[in-house]
Scaffold this motif. Structure first.
Motif, PDB file in Angstrom:
ATOM      1  N   PHE A 234      35.481  44.521  29.803  1.00  0.00           N
ATOM      2  CA  PHE A 234      34.633  43.578  30.000  1.00  0.00           C
ATOM      3  C   PHE A 234      33.470  43.749  30.965  1.00  0.00           C
ATOM      4  CE2 PHE A 234      33.953  38.879  30.858  1.00  0.00           C
ATOM      5  CZ  PHE A 234      33.202  38.644  29.607  1.00  0.00           C
ATOM      6  N   THR A 235      33.925  44.793  32.121  1.00  0.00           N
ATOM      7  CA  THR A 235      32.960  45.192  33.056  1.00  0.00           C
ATOM      8  C   THR A 235      31.695  46.050  32.165  1.00  0.00           C
ATOM      9  OG1 THR A 235      34.564  45.384  34.752  1.00  0.00           O
ATOM     10  CG2 THR A 235      32.497  46.621  34.851  1.00  0.00           C
ATOM     11  N   ILE A 236      32.222  46.936  31.507  1.00  0.00           N
ATOM     12  CA  ILE A 236      31.249  47.626  30.390  1.00  0.00           C
ATOM     13  C   ILE A 236      30.248  46.550  29.615  1.00  0.00           C
ATOM     14  CG2 ILE A 236      30.927  49.171  28.837  1.00  0.00           C
ATOM     15  CD1 ILE A 236      33.718  50.655  29.992  1.00  0.00           C
ATOM     16  N   GLU A 237      30.965  45.587  29.177  1.00  0.00           N
ATOM     17  CA  GLU A 237      30.193  44.924  27.978  1.00  0.00           C
ATOM     18  C   GLU A 237      29.126  44.021  28.960  1.00  0.00           C
ATOM     19  OE1 GLU A 237      29.087  42.441  24.864  1.00  0.00           O
ATOM     20  OE2 GLU A 237      30.239  44.050  25.005  1.00  0.00           O
TER      21      GLU A 237
ATOM     22  N   HIS B 225      35.704  45.297  37.768  1.00  0.00           N
ATOM     23  CA  HIS B 225      37.019  44.467  37.595  1.00  0.00           C
ATOM     24  C   HIS B 225      37.991  44.541  38.591  1.00  0.00           C
ATOM     25  CE1 HIS B 225      37.840  48.840  36.251  1.00  0.00           C
ATOM     26  NE2 HIS B 225      39.102  48.494  36.640  1.00  0.00           N
ATOM     27  N   SER B 226      37.567  45.100  39.578  1.00  0.00           N
ATOM     28  CA  SER B 226      38.625  45.398  40.841  1.00  0.00           C
ATOM     29  C   SER B 226      38.138  44.385  41.856  1.00  0.00           C
ATOM     30  CB  SER B 226      38.420  46.684  41.537  1.00  0.00           C
ATOM     31  OG  SER B 226      39.032  47.886  40.592  1.00  0.00           O
ATOM     32  N   VAL B 227      38.989  43.826  42.653  1.00  0.00           N
ATOM     33  CA  VAL B 227      38.624  42.946  43.891  1.00  0.00           C
ATOM     34  C   VAL B 227      37.995  43.727  44.978  1.00  0.00           C
ATOM     35  CG1 VAL B 227      39.401  41.170  45.232  1.00  0.00           C
ATOM     36  CG2 VAL B 227      40.254  41.229  42.975  1.00  0.00           C
ATOM     37  N   GLU B 228      36.618  43.971  44.970  1.00  0.00           N
ATOM     38  CA  GLU B 228      35.910  44.812  46.014  1.00  0.00           C
ATOM     39  C   GLU B 228      34.476  44.221  46.211  1.00  0.00           C
ATOM     40  OE1 GLU B 228      35.348  48.856  44.488  1.00  0.00           O
ATOM     41  OE2 GLU B 228      35.028  47.940  42.291  1.00  0.00           O
ATOM     42  N   ASN B 229      33.911  44.636  47.088  1.00  0.00           N
ATOM     43  CA  ASN B 229      32.661  44.206  47.475  1.00  0.00           C
ATOM     44  C   ASN B 229      31.873  45.195  47.946  1.00  0.00           C
ATOM     45  OD1 ASN B 229      30.423  42.514  47.930  1.00  0.00           O
ATOM     46  ND2 ASN B 229      31.621  41.205  49.515  1.00  0.00           N
ATOM     47  N   PRO B 230      31.373  46.244  47.601  1.00  0.00           N
ATOM     48  CA  PRO B 230      30.837  47.437  48.055  1.00  0.00           C
ATOM     49  C   PRO B 230      29.218  47.097  48.389  1.00  0.00           C
ATOM     50  CG  PRO B 230      30.854  47.745  45.817  1.00  0.00           C
ATOM     51  CD  PRO B 230      31.833  46.659  46.076  1.00  0.00           C
TER      52      PRO B 230
ATOM     53  N   THR C  66      25.100  40.202  44.999  1.00  0.00           N
ATOM     54  CA  THR C  66      26.104  39.221  44.315  1.00  0.00           C
ATOM     55  C   THR C  66      27.120  40.476  43.573  1.00  0.00           C
ATOM     56  OG1 THR C  66      24.574  37.631  43.645  1.00  0.00           O
ATOM     57  CG2 THR C  66      26.608  37.866  42.120  1.00  0.00           C
ATOM     58  N   CYS C  67      28.569  39.972  43.564  1.00  0.00           N
ATOM     59  CA  CYS C  67      29.352  40.986  42.934  1.00  0.00           C
ATOM     60  C   CYS C  67      30.202  39.933  41.769  1.00  0.00           C
ATOM     61  CB  CYS C  67      30.728  41.119  44.105  1.00  0.00           C
ATOM     62  SG  CYS C  67      31.762  42.356  43.360  1.00  0.00           S
ATOM     63  N   VAL C  68      30.283  40.747  40.730  1.00  0.00           N
ATOM     64  CA  VAL C  68      30.794  40.238  39.595  1.00  0.00           C
ATOM     65  C   VAL C  68      31.963  40.905  39.349  1.00  0.00           C
ATOM     66  CG1 VAL C  68      30.324  39.652  36.905  1.00  0.00           C
ATOM     67  CG2 VAL C  68      28.190  39.721  38.623  1.00  0.00           C
ATOM     68  N   ILE C  69      32.899  39.797  39.266  1.00  0.00           N
ATOM     69  CA  ILE C  69      34.512  40.386  38.900  1.00  0.00           C
ATOM     70  C   ILE C  69      34.814  40.071  37.517  1.00  0.00           C
ATOM     71  CG2 ILE C  69      36.839  40.650  39.819  1.00  0.00           C
ATOM     72  CD1 ILE C  69      35.496  40.035  42.571  1.00  0.00           C
TER      73      ILE C  69
ATOM     74  N   THR D  78      27.489  49.431  38.277  1.00  0.00           N
ATOM     75  CA  THR D  78      29.047  49.468  38.132  1.00  0.00           C
ATOM     76  C   THR D  78      29.425  50.605  38.953  1.00  0.00           C
ATOM     77  OG1 THR D  78      29.212  50.862  36.239  1.00  0.00           O
ATOM     78  CG2 THR D  78      29.152  48.588  35.826  1.00  0.00           C
ATOM     79  N   LYS D  79      30.516  50.766  39.246  1.00  0.00           N
ATOM     80  CA  LYS D  79      31.063  51.904  39.877  1.00  0.00           C
ATOM     81  C   LYS D  79      30.726  53.238  39.487  1.00  0.00           C
ATOM     82  CE  LYS D  79      34.950  52.046  42.547  1.00  0.00           C
ATOM     83  NZ  LYS D  79      36.238  51.850  42.875  1.00  0.00           N
ATOM     84  N   GLU D  80      30.399  53.531  38.133  1.00  0.00           N
ATOM     85  CA  GLU D  80      30.215  54.710  37.708  1.00  0.00           C
ATOM     86  C   GLU D  80      28.455  55.129  38.076  1.00  0.00           C
ATOM     87  OE1 GLU D  80      32.634  56.032  36.305  1.00  0.00           O
ATOM     88  OE2 GLU D  80      33.791  54.108  36.731  1.00  0.00           O
ATOM     89  N   ASP D  81      27.904  54.142  38.337  1.00  0.00           N
ATOM     90  CA  ASP D  81      26.230  54.434  38.487  1.00  0.00           C
ATOM     91  C   ASP D  81      26.188  54.991  39.832  1.00  0.00           C
ATOM     92  OD1 ASP D  81      25.370  53.091  35.909  1.00  0.00           O
ATOM     93  OD2 ASP D  81      25.897  51.628  36.791  1.00  0.00           O
ATOM     94  N   PRO D  82      25.166  55.786  40.007  1.00  0.00           N
ATOM     95  CA  PRO D  82      24.697  56.199  41.090  1.00  0.00           C
ATOM     96  C   PRO D  82      24.302  55.148  42.185  1.00  0.00           C
ATOM     97  CG  PRO D  82      23.346  57.065  39.752  1.00  0.00           C
ATOM     98  CD  PRO D  82      24.304  56.384  39.100  1.00  0.00           C
ATOM     99  N   LEU D  83      24.570  55.298  43.626  1.00  0.00           N
ATOM    100  CA  LEU D  83      24.036  54.072  44.469  1.00  0.00           C
ATOM    101  C   LEU D  83      24.240  52.645  44.074  1.00  0.00           C
ATOM    102  CD1 LEU D  83      20.433  55.844  44.864  1.00  0.00           C
ATOM    103  CD2 LEU D  83      22.487  56.050  46.514  1.00  0.00           C
TER     104      LEU D  83
END
Length: 160
Positions: free
Chosen positions: A41-44, A77-82, A32-35, A62-67
Motif C-alpha cells: 500500500f505504501t508503493i501504491e 508502513h512503519s511507525v517512524e517520522n524521519p 507530513t508523514c503518511v503511514i 518513501t524510504k527507498e528514495d534518496p533524501l
C-alpha cells in the motif's frame, strides 16, 4: 491539544481523497508523514501521488528514495517520522497500527504533532466509534476529534 480528524470515504474514492489531503498538507508547508498498513500500500500511494495531477506536483518520498528525510511528504508502513512531520496521515489503519502509533512506547513523539488525519473507506474494518474508543488506551491525553464523511459527489460533510 492534538487535533484528530477522521475522514470516511468510499473504497473507490480512497486514493483520490488521500491525494487531496496530501496536497492540502503540502500547501500548508507542514511536513507530513503518511503511514499505511503494509509495503504494497505504501508503493501504491507513492505511485498515486506521482500520477495524481498534471498541473501540480506533490513532492514526496518513501524510504527507498534518496533524501527521503528532506521531503515534505514521507510515505511509510512503519511507525517512524524521519522528516520531523507535524502532521500524520493514517490510511485505512488497523486497530493494532493505531495502538502502535499512539502507545507510550511509540517512536513518535505524539506531543510534538499538530494533527493526526485518519482516512478510511467504507469497507475498512475499523470505524470512527472504534477509533474514539481506542483513545483512552493510548498516550493521547488531550485531543479534539472530528469526523468528516465524503458524499457520493465528492464533497466532505462534517458529521461530528
Amino acid at each position: 491539544m492534538i487535533k484528530i480528524s477522521c475522514y470516511k470515504t468510499k473504497q473507490d474514492l480512497l486514493s483520490k481523497a488521500f491525494c487531496q489531503l496530501a496536497q492540502k498538507c503540502y500547501y500548508s508547508s507542514i511536513n507530513t508523514c503518511v503511514i499505511t498498513n503494509n509495503s504494497d500500500f505504501t508503493i501504491e500511494l507513492d505511485r498515486v501521488l506521482w500520477t495524481y495531477s498534471k498541473k501540480h506536483f506533490i513532492p514526496h518520498a518513501t524510504k527507498e528514495d534518496p533524501l527521503h528525510q528532506e521531503q515534505p511528504i514521507y510515505i511509510t508502513h512503519s511507525v517512524e517520522n524521519p522528516n520531523n512531520s507535524k502532521i500524520i496521515i493514517l490510511v485505512n489503519p488497523t486497530e493494532n497500527k493505531l495502538l502502535e502509533l499512539f502507545s507510550r512506547t511509540s517512536p513518535l513523539e505524539i506531543k510534538t504533532l499538530e494533527k493526526v488525519m485518519i482516512i478510511f473507506d467504507d469497507i475498512q474494518q475499523i470505524q470512527f466509534s472504534e477509533i474514539k474508543a481506542l483513545l483512552p488506551k493510548t498516550n493521547i491525553t488531550n485531543s479534539e476529534i472530528n469526523l468528516f464523511e465524503q458524499s457520493d459527489n465528492g464533497l466532505w460533510q462534517t458529521i461530528l
